[in-house]
Design a protein around this motif. Sequence first.
Motif, PDB file in Angstrom:
ATOM      1  N   SER A 140       0.751  -1.232  -0.157  1.00 58.67           N
ATOM      2  CA  SER A 140       0.024  -0.055  -0.005  1.00 58.67           C
ATOM      3  C   SER A 140       0.909   1.124  -0.052  1.00 58.67           C
ATOM      4  O   SER A 140       0.534   2.261  -0.785  1.00 58.67           O
ATOM      5  CB  SER A 140      -0.973  -0.067   1.165  1.00 58.67           C
ATOM      6  N   TYR A 141       1.950   1.255   0.749  1.00 53.50           N
ATOM      7  CA  TYR A 141       2.869   2.494   0.671  1.00 53.50           C
ATOM      8  C   TYR A 141       3.418   2.578  -0.592  1.00 53.50           C
ATOM      9  O   TYR A 141       3.594   3.711  -1.129  1.00 53.50           O
ATOM     10  CB  TYR A 141       4.165   1.979   1.775  1.00 53.50           C
ATOM     11  N   ALA A 142       3.929   1.653  -1.263  1.00 54.71           N
ATOM     12  CA  ALA A 142       4.505   1.825  -2.599  1.00 54.71           C
ATOM     13  C   ALA A 142       3.467   2.335  -3.549  1.00 54.71           C
ATOM     14  O   ALA A 142       3.792   3.337  -4.408  1.00 54.71           O
ATOM     15  CB  ALA A 142       5.031   0.294  -2.865  1.00 54.71           C
ATOM     16  N   MET A 143       2.398   1.790  -3.545  1.00 55.30           N
ATOM     17  CA  MET A 143       1.345   2.433  -4.277  1.00 55.30           C
ATOM     18  C   MET A 143       0.932   3.906  -4.050  1.00 55.30           C
ATOM     19  O   MET A 143       1.131   4.779  -5.050  1.00 55.30           O
ATOM     20  CB  MET A 143      -0.168   1.629  -4.202  1.00 55.30           C
ATOM     21  N   LEU A 144       0.760   4.210  -2.899  1.00 54.84           N
ATOM     22  CA  LEU A 144       0.350   5.650  -2.296  1.00 54.84           C
ATOM     23  C   LEU A 144       1.466   6.285  -2.908  1.00 54.84           C
ATOM     24  O   LEU A 144       1.051   7.705  -3.170  1.00 54.84           O
ATOM     25  CB  LEU A 144       0.156   5.605  -0.975  1.00 54.84           C
ATOM     26  N   LYS A 145       2.804   6.039  -2.575  1.00 50.22           N
ATOM     27  CA  LYS A 145       3.845   7.000  -2.925  1.00 50.22           C
ATOM     28  C   LYS A 145       3.744   7.393  -4.461  1.00 50.22           C
ATOM     29  O   LYS A 145       4.226   8.606  -4.601  1.00 50.22           O
ATOM     30  CB  LYS A 145       5.185   5.987  -2.741  1.00 50.22           C
ATOM     31  N   HIS A 146       3.310   6.246  -5.363  1.00 54.90           N
ATOM     32  CA  HIS A 146       3.306   6.791  -6.886  1.00 54.90           C
ATOM     33  C   HIS A 146       2.108   7.628  -7.154  1.00 54.90           C
ATOM     34  O   HIS A 146       1.968   8.147  -8.015  1.00 54.90           O
ATOM     35  CB  HIS A 146       3.583   5.407  -7.521  1.00 54.90           C
ATOM     36  N   ILE A 147       1.063   7.477  -6.317  1.00 54.97           N
ATOM     37  CA  ILE A 147      -0.208   7.802  -6.607  1.00 54.97           C
ATOM     38  C   ILE A 147      -0.248   9.394  -6.166  1.00 54.97           C
ATOM     39  O   ILE A 147      -0.569  10.227  -6.951  1.00 54.97           O
ATOM     40  CB  ILE A 147      -1.374   7.270  -5.661  1.00 54.97           C
TER      41      ILE A 147
END
Length: 279
Positions: free
Chosen positions: A266-273
């Motif tokens: 989730s952190y990896a996704m949110l970082k790029h979102i």
Amino acid sequence: IHLATENERYLTELPDQAGCFKETQIVEFIFLLSEKWHLDQLARYQAVELLERFMIKQIEQICESSRENVKSHEQGQGSSWSSLKDQIYDTFVLRLVSCIQLASKLSLHYNIVNTDTALKFLQSLKYSYTKQELLESELAVLKTLDFQINVPTPLAYVELLLEVLGHNGCLLPAKPLHQMCIQLLDFSYLTRNTIYDTLLKIAIENPTPSKLQVAKFLTVKEDFMLLAVGIISTSVFILNPGHWKQVVEHLNCITGITSQSISEFSYAMLKHIVGSTAP
């Protein structure tokens, strides 16, 4: 249980080239074409997975055939490889369209991509294929994949896990959550490499992973169950952050994937979102 077993089986038989045909440009091409032809969400993911599996098998078969040719005719390796590349390059868009056609038929959607529609599109790109060549291309995909084309997609995992969460008493707004999951699944396909690069660096706590670490990480990149729990977790965090911890715990109990792994995804996704490195 069936999906989890299928996922494990796929990961144990994973070819080294897995993911090579999920580059952003290819995925974007398939998504835009599926949108143009008004296909449902399942069809576009299925088309990506079909093209990926077909291309890898086709290249394996062509390489094997090429090696036998070289042995029997004692040809130079350079000319053999050149003709191999030409063969793949010349038919790639045709095969991509065939995979979308097959996916449209599999989705049981009323809007199937027929031969006339596909031919009209290919002609707009200045290709001069005939109906016969288009039918033969579909058959080539079917034969190469041994007619095993009803392949699972991450969407199937997401939707089933959402059902289980609802059955287990997670009181979440089903429709907006499902819509958010679809948007994030699209995002994960289109930014696949950057998301997983970030995830790998988080997992190994090192900004410069070795080639061996990248190779070993392939099974993580192709793990549909991990992708599904990561998509759901991130969607809940965006829509209902107060329920996030509870949902992560539920997903951990259902799938056996650790809460840390779900949180890191989730952190990896949110970082790029959001385009930020802030935790």
